[in-house]
Design a protein around this motif. Structure first.
Motif, PDB file in Angstrom:
ATOM      1  N   LYS A 232      -2.678  -0.827  -8.153  1.00  0.00           N
ATOM      2  CA  LYS A 232      -2.965   0.475  -8.758  1.00  0.00           C
ATOM      3  C   LYS A 232      -3.339   0.319 -10.222  1.00  0.00           C
ATOM      4  N   GLU A 233      -2.637  -0.589 -10.932  1.00  0.00           N
ATOM      5  CA  GLU A 233      -2.928  -0.860 -12.334  1.00  0.00           C
ATOM      6  C   GLU A 233      -2.732  -2.344 -12.625  1.00  0.00           C
ATOM      7  N   CYS A 234      -3.446  -2.829 -13.638  1.00  0.00           N
ATOM      8  CA  CYS A 234      -3.224  -4.173 -14.161  1.00  0.00           C
ATOM      9  C   CYS A 234      -2.806  -4.045 -15.625  1.00  0.00           C
ATOM     10  N   TRP A 235      -1.631  -4.601 -15.949  1.00  0.00           N
ATOM     11  CA  TRP A 235      -1.137  -4.564 -17.333  1.00  0.00           C
ATOM     12  C   TRP A 235      -1.405  -5.915 -17.982  1.00  0.00           C
ATOM     13  N   VAL A 236      -2.092  -5.892 -19.121  1.00  0.00           N
ATOM     14  CA  VAL A 236      -2.364  -7.116 -19.882  1.00  0.00           C
ATOM     15  C   VAL A 236      -1.508  -7.100 -21.143  1.00  0.00           C
ATOM     16  N   PRO A 237      -0.621  -8.087 -21.315  1.00  0.00           N
ATOM     17  CA  PRO A 237       0.248  -8.097 -22.494  1.00  0.00           C
ATOM     18  C   PRO A 237      -0.472  -8.636 -23.736  1.00  0.00           C
TER      19      PRO A 237
ATOM     20  N   LYS B 286       0.830  -1.213   0.000  1.00  0.00           N
ATOM     21  CA  LYS B 286       0.000   0.000   0.000  1.00  0.00           C
ATOM     22  C   LYS B 286       0.857   1.252   0.000  1.00  0.00           C
ATOM     23  N   LYS B 287       2.141   1.103   0.381  1.00  0.00           N
ATOM     24  CA  LYS B 287       3.023   2.266   0.530  1.00  0.00           C
ATOM     25  C   LYS B 287       3.618   2.755  -0.794  1.00  0.00           C
ATOM     26  N   VAL B 288       3.667   1.875  -1.796  1.00  0.00           N
ATOM     27  CA  VAL B 288       4.250   2.266  -3.094  1.00  0.00           C
ATOM     28  C   VAL B 288       3.328   1.804  -4.225  1.00  0.00           C
ATOM     29  N   PRO B 289       3.364   2.482  -5.382  1.00  0.00           N
ATOM     30  CA  PRO B 289       2.533   2.054  -6.514  1.00  0.00           C
ATOM     31  C   PRO B 289       2.857   0.613  -6.903  1.00  0.00           C
ATOM     32  N   SER B 290       1.829  -0.237  -6.938  1.00  0.00           N
ATOM     33  CA  SER B 290       2.012  -1.651  -7.256  1.00  0.00           C
ATOM     34  C   SER B 290       1.208  -2.009  -8.506  1.00  0.00           C
ATOM     35  N   VAL B 291       1.873  -2.687  -9.442  1.00  0.00           N
ATOM     36  CA  VAL B 291       1.279  -3.072 -10.721  1.00  0.00           C
ATOM     37  C   VAL B 291       1.231  -4.595 -10.807  1.00  0.00           C
ATOM     38  N   PHE B 292       0.129  -5.111 -11.347  1.00  0.00           N
ATOM     39  CA  PHE B 292      -0.023  -6.558 -11.540  1.00  0.00           C
ATOM     40  C   PHE B 292      -0.023  -6.844 -13.039  1.00  0.00           C
ATOM     41  N   ILE B 293       0.766  -7.831 -13.467  1.00  0.00           N
ATOM     42  CA  ILE B 293       0.781  -8.242 -14.877  1.00  0.00           C
ATOM     43  C   ILE B 293       0.128  -9.606 -14.997  1.00  0.00           C
ATOM     44  N   THR B 294      -0.836  -9.711 -15.905  1.00  0.00           N
ATOM     45  CA  THR B 294      -1.454 -11.002 -16.178  1.00  0.00           C
ATOM     46  C   THR B 294      -2.110 -10.986 -17.549  1.00  0.00           C
ATOM     47  N   HIS B 295      -2.177 -12.149 -18.190  1.00  0.00           N
ATOM     48  CA  HIS B 295      -2.984 -12.291 -19.408  1.00  0.00           C
ATOM     49  C   HIS B 295      -4.249 -13.074 -19.083  1.00  0.00           C
TER      50      HIS B 295
ATOM     51  N   LEU C 104      -7.185  -0.913 -15.981  1.00  0.00           N
ATOM     52  CA  LEU C 104      -6.704  -1.932 -16.903  1.00  0.00           C
ATOM     53  C   LEU C 104      -5.975  -1.273 -18.073  1.00  0.00           C
ATOM     54  N   LYS C 105      -4.773  -1.763 -18.382  1.00  0.00           N
ATOM     55  CA  LYS C 105      -4.025  -1.241 -19.523  1.00  0.00           C
ATOM     56  C   LYS C 105      -3.550  -2.387 -20.403  1.00  0.00           C
ATOM     57  N   TYR C 106      -3.931  -2.338 -21.687  1.00  0.00           N
ATOM     58  CA  TYR C 106      -3.437  -3.321 -22.648  1.00  0.00           C
ATOM     59  C   TYR C 106      -2.142  -2.773 -23.238  1.00  0.00           C
ATOM     60  N   ILE C 107      -1.051  -3.476 -22.959  1.00  0.00           N
ATOM     61  CA  ILE C 107       0.267  -2.924 -23.315  1.00  0.00           C
ATOM     62  C   ILE C 107       0.858  -3.557 -24.574  1.00  0.00           C
TER      63      ILE C 107
END
Length: 355
Positions: free
Chosen positions: A156-161, A122-131, A183-186
């Motif tokens: 904070k964000e979820c990156w979908v490859p 919770k203290k720093v921006p955390s991103v999750f990557i998953t397809h 949600l971000k499609y990268i």
């Protein structure tokens, strides 16, 4: 493109499930370095070994193992995962405690978790990557998907490859009708680059994934390739301290290859035989290679992807028990994986760590 001037330390943590999660983090780690961040890599097992070989100059930390095991019989895949669930949850709780310490000890400024469920702060921006926004487990898909999405929501964000529009690579695995999280499609992630080169091998076989299924497929293919007259390179996917190479008639065997060697070998090969794991699919997209898939028995995600891509006329597949070398001739009737590559704006993506 403006580089970060903060020299923030980013913790990047791929799941150790085969090699796919680790290898798709390689372009992210390189992009972090290029954009003036300081990556720290944390994982376990062969995923950590591979990344230590790729980045010997980057600090690495060890996370608890999820102890993911496959059943010998694909029909028992789900039951085996359920048996392992208590061990997995214990590992998740332990990695939560470790991450809490590391954020303070190493002055972590951001976190990128590739499917490691306890790597979050919770203290720093955390991103999750998953397809896998939807986690396929047969008739329990609805509950496993809801549970996974509940975990993703805390990041904070979820990156979908993958690409967000249709056509895409992941289908219902990586797309929701409505998401209640950022949600971000990268675009597809790959450590590979396509290069024009003379063809050396008629067939490249590359294995990956946890035992015993990796070994069972190796055993089957060693017998099957006796019926193949072309030149074969066979990469077994066994990460060891020392690389071993063996020539047996028309087949060159390697226990593993580093990224540079793999990239060259992919480019030098006419066709590829491999699992339908999503990282393999993304590599083939980047290299614009024609391939044949053998999904891991009982792994719903790989079976779904293989069926989807065959139905769309892109890549043929066969079940492990049914595969024969003559099946490879079907490749000529499929288009291959092309047209999905897009440039990733890393500086824009990494702005999440500057907010």
């Amino acid at each position: 493109m403006t580089l970060s001037s903060t020299n923030k330390t980013i913790l990047i943590t791929p799941l150790n499930w085969g090699l796919g999660h680790a290898t798709r983090c390689i372009p992210i780690i390189k992009a972090l370095l290029e954009n003036n961040y300081i990556p720290i890599i944390a994982s376990d097992g062969i995923a950590l070994e591979l990344l230590r070989k790729e980045f010997p100059y980057i600090k690495t930390l060890k996370l608890p193992s999820y102890q993911i095991e496959y059943a010998k019989n694909g029909k028992n895949f789900k039951w085996k995962l359920l048996q392992n669930f208590p061990k997995m949850m214990k590992a998740v709780l332990n990695e939560k405690k470790l991450v809490k310490k590391w954020v303070k000890k190493y002055d972590i400024g951001g976190i990128i978790s590739d499917n490691r469920l306890g790597v979050f702060s919770k203290k720093v921006p955390s991103v999750f990557i998953t397809h896998q926004l939807n986690v396929m487990t047969g008739n329990t898909t609805w509950i496993t998907s809801k549970l996974h999405q509940h975990i993703i929501k805390k990041y904070k964000e979820c990156w979908v490859p993958d690409v967000g529009e249709t056509p895409n690579l992941t289908g219902k695995l990586g797309h929701l009708e409505k998401a209640d999280f950022e949600l971000k499609y990268i675009g597809p992630l790959s450590r590979m680059q396509k290069k024009e080169t003379a063809k050396v091998y008629d067939l490249m076989i590359i294995l990956s994934g946890p035992e015993p299924q990796r070994g069972l497929l190796e055993e089957k293919l060693r017998k099957e390739i006796q019926n193949y007259s072309g030149k074969i390179v066979f990469i077994m996917g066994i990460i060891k301290r020392v690389q071993k190479k063996e020539q047996i008639e028309n087949v060159t065997y390697y226990n593993f290859m580093n990224t540079r060697q793999l990239e060259r070998t992919f480019n030098e090969s006419e066709i590829v035989l491999c699992r339908s794991g999503y990282t393999s699919i993304m590599d083939l997209v980047k290299l614009e290679k024609k391939a044949f898939f053998i999904p891991t028995p009982g792994q719903f995600e790989q079976e779904y992807l293989a069926e989807k891509l065959e139905k769309e006329g892109l890549v043929p597949y066969a079940k492990q028990d049914d595969f024969r070398m003559e099946n490879l001739s079907a490749i000529n009737n499929y288009k291959g994986l092309t047209g999905f590559v897009n440039a990733i704006d890393w500086a824009l993506l990494f702005e999440v760590f500057e907010k």
